[in-house]
Design an enzyme around this catalytic site. Structure first.
Site, mmCIF file in Angstrom:
data_model
loop_
_atom_site.group_PDB
_atom_site.id
_atom_site.type_symbol
_atom_site.label_atom_id
_atom_site.label_comp_id
_atom_site.label_asym_id
_atom_site.label_seq_id
_atom_site.Cartn_x
_atom_site.Cartn_y
_atom_site.Cartn_z
ATOM 1 N N GLU A 119 -27.215 27.964 33.389
ATOM 2 C CA GLU A 119 -26.071 27.229 33.345
ATOM 3 C C GLU A 119 -25.822 26.222 34.750
ATOM 4 O OE1 GLU A 119 -23.247 27.189 30.864
ATOM 5 O OE2 GLU A 119 -23.144 25.219 32.040
ATOM 6 N N ASP A 165 -26.853 22.070 34.694
ATOM 7 C CA ASP A 165 -25.701 21.361 34.943
ATOM 8 C C ASP A 165 -25.913 20.061 36.068
ATOM 9 O OD1 ASP A 165 -24.363 22.588 32.929
ATOM 10 O OD2 ASP A 165 -22.990 23.525 34.136
ATOM 11 N N SER A 200 -23.023 21.953 27.409
ATOM 12 C CA SER A 200 -22.951 21.920 28.736
ATOM 13 C C SER A 200 -23.685 20.687 29.773
ATOM 14 C CB SER A 200 -23.614 23.222 29.601
ATOM 15 O OG SER A 200 -22.905 24.182 29.167
ATOM 16 N N ASP A 206 -21.542 4.668 18.099
ATOM 17 C CA ASP A 206 -20.670 5.605 17.041
ATOM 18 C C ASP A 206 -21.902 6.300 16.281
ATOM 19 O OD1 ASP A 206 -18.917 6.399 15.397
ATOM 20 O OD2 ASP A 206 -18.167 4.550 14.184
ATOM 21 N N ILE A 207 -21.385 7.554 16.369
ATOM 22 C CA ILE A 207 -22.549 8.213 15.376
ATOM 23 C C ILE A 207 -21.738 8.812 14.121
ATOM 24 C CG2 ILE A 207 -23.524 10.729 15.678
ATOM 25 C CD1 ILE A 207 -24.243 8.627 18.040
#
Ligand SMILES: *[C@@H]1O[C@H](CO)[C@@H](O)[C@H](O)[C@H]1NC(C)=O
Ligand SMILES: *[C@@H]1O[C@H](CO)[C@@H](O)[C@H](O)[C@H]1NC(C)=O
Length: 581
Positions: free
Chosen positions: A300, A304, A500, A542-543
């Site tokens: 994690e 990040d 994440s 835009d998705i």
């Protein structure tokens, strides 16, 4: 709403009783009234009985502010383009003035604590008494204070243990003054709270791999074998921008529960994927002496920091480590929020990748945590937070009565945070099916979202009626790539996925925008959403394809405009920059 105006009370006796002014007539502290409780021990938790003797907890007591709406009103003023106060951020002291409780509230609560033998010297407070913190309260004393029955609870799947109570009470005289006390009734497990990176093998159930999606749903598109810094910098158009500021603009990355990033892995990662940034570093802030151990990095924290730096290098990065610290994500989040809000200087951009189900919380507790994020916004911080990796919800999402309810994640459902969902592939980029999204049951739809969400509902019709709250705040707000990332861990180059990393990527891009603003003598973006929904969305891709299955359903679909899968879309740095002129 229910504030008691002591000045309007006619009877001297009542003044003494309700405001705790007269010593001899202090309120009857033993008349307790239930503040919050669950009907039963929450699902997936079992009691292991009383915690071992000597167990202590840090109690946070949140007091209501004198000026109920001042914080949020100010947040919108400083965040709304066009407002005279736009980007006129506040100092820590000015925030304290906004949220300070009534003097009588403080007096009353202090006399209650004194009554229980808690001296004022053992109480620390922030923001003029908006939060009181009692360090190291014994469980026995907490039980007495709160009419509670704290026990040790174990999560049946993860094995994690936390100290909680199924219900808690407060003296009647305090109900109008105290918003919430924590930790009390929030049952949150680490299994669902952090964005566990899913490796390629995690493919059962709702977690279909992209190749398992019905081909008819998606147009032909370019697949990317691996997501790397160069791909992202190309896709999101940051390649040609060279950050200017040295030291002034900072990007913060937050790590809880012993998640540590390794500087060695960061160097190896950069050497492999962005060699001109091989000297990338970060500063570690050990929050409340929780610890930092770079020799035991976690996926994690590594992913990040690696992807925040991949986008924002050479902007300085700070990693906030709450270390092993207290047990439970909630405690870590509270501890970090208290720490960061107490600083004179805060980073302009912050990336957070921990969340949990909203419905595991007392509503007032959720409001309290949300207000802490509003304080960050008022200080000029852009907070980016992951939407989760379980689509509309993990597992069957059955409530105790057997009905299904989508499970939006907190703290993202708080309207004062910018929440990041996931995408994959390109030309066109489509929704990643893990992308968390949905609607809050606790926070109503903020006005910046009104038009965007209403348009989505026109398309949705009555599908999923009853499975979500149509008047709730919708998440996510924005999205970025979330699958097939390369990261380094313990010297190994491996694949990871999850919102994440998407969050770290967006945080990196926002940090570049802040860099440009600061370089040109302007204030940073601060709380993004009013700008994002009002104007910034024009700088996004835009998705319009893909969905986020979960809870045994197909989930929501990405459509033109906002949707609860990819929000307003993915960043295009150059186009977003244009929306700042
Ligand atoms: C992936 O899963 C399969 C079947 O569950 C297993 O046989 C295989 O060893 C796993 N591969 C890795 C790399 O974990
Ligand atoms: C739906 O959301 C609204 C606004 O936040 C709230 O007042 C209401 O209680 C919610 N309803 C349910 C069933 O959760």
């Amino acid at each position: 709403m229910h504030y008691y105006h002591c000045t309007f009370v006619l009877s001297v006796l009542a003044v003494s009783l309700l405001c705790g002014l007269g010593k001899p007539l202090s309120p009857p502290w033993d008349i307790m009234y239930m503040k919050h409780s669950w009907n039963a021990v929450p699902r997936n938790w079992e009691s292991l009985g009383r915690p071992p003797t000597g167990t202590t907890i840090d109690l946070y007591i949140s007091l209501k502010s004198q000026r109920e709406n001042a914080l949020v009103d100010t947040l919108y003023e400083v965040s709304e383009p066009g407002h005279p106060r736009y980007r006129a951020y506040l100092t820590k002291e000015q925030v304290a003035e906004l949220v300070v409780p009534r003097p009588e509230t403080l007096k009353l609560v202090n006399s209650w604590l004194e009554h229980h033998g808690i001296s004022s010297s053992s109480i620390s407070m922030t923001h003029g008494g908006n939060t009181l913190m009692l360090k190291g309260v014994s469980v026995t004393q907490a039980n007495t204070l709160l009419g509670a029955s704290y026990q040790l609870y174990r999560h049946v799947e993860s094995g994690e243990t936390i100290v909680r109570t199924v219900g808690y009470s407060l003296p009647v005289a305090l109900h109008w003054h105290v918003l919430t006390v924590a930790p009390t009734t929030s049952f949150v497990s680490s299994r669902t709270q952090w964005q566990t990176p899913r490796t390629q093998n995690h493919s059962e159930g709702a977690m279909k791999s992209t190749s398992g999606e019905p081909a008819t749903m998606l147009s032909s598109r370019a697949k990317v074998d691996f997501v790397t810094p160069s791909f992202l910098r190309w896709l999101y158009d940051t390649e040609t921008y060279a950050p200017n500021t040295q030291g002034e603009n900072v990007l913060g990355v937050v790590g809880f529960l012993g998640d540590y990033p390794s500087p060695t892995d960061l160097t190896a990662f950069m050497q492999e994927y962005r060699s001109e940034a091989s000297d990338a570093t970060f500063t570690v802030v050990d929050v409340n002496r929780g610890g930092y151990d770079p020799t035991h990095p976690s996926e994690e924290a590594n992913m990040d920091i690696q992807y925040a730096e991949a986008m924002a290098y050479p902007i300085p990065h700070i990693f906030y480590s709450t270390g092993q610290g207290p047990s439970g994500t909630e405690e870590h989040l509270m501890s970090w929020l208290n720490y960061i809000l107490d600083q004179e200087n805060v980073p302009q951009t912050i990336s957070i990748s921990y969340n949990y189900e909203e419905l595991a919380l007392e509503r007032e507790y959720a409001i309290y945590v949300c207000d802490q994020f509003a304080k960050l916004g008022v200080r000029g911080v852009s907070v980016l937070l992951s939407s989760g990796n379980d689509g509309v919800g993990e597992g069957t999402c059955q409530k105790d009565d057997g009905t299904v309810r989508f499970r939006p994640t907190f703290p993202g459902t708080c309207p004062y945070i910018t929440v990041v969902g996931g995408t994959t592939d390109y030309e066109p980029e489509v929704a990643a099916d893990l992308s968390g999204g949905g609607f809050s049951d606790y926070f109503k739809r903020p006005r910046y979202q009104e038009e965007a969400v209403t348009t989505f509902f026109q398309d949705l019709g009555n599908r999923y009626e009853g499975l979500y709250n149509a008047s709730g705040r919708g998440i996510p707000d924005i999205a970025a790539q979330a699958l097939r990332f390369r990261i380094f861990l313990n010297g190994n180059d491996q694949e990871e996925r999850g919102t994440s990393i998407a969050t770290a990527v967006v945080a990196g891009i926002i940090s570049l925008l802040n860099d440009w603003l600061i370089m040109t003598g302007q204030e940073p973006l601060g709380f993004l959403n009013p700008w994002l929904y009002g104007r910034g969305f024009r700088g996004l891709n835009d998705i319009t394809e893909g969905s986020n299955p979960g809870c045994g359903t197909d989930g929501f679909s990405a459509i033109a405009g906002w949707d609860p899968v990819t929000g307003l879309g993915t960043p295009n740095f150059r186009n977003m920059l244009e929306q700042l002129f």
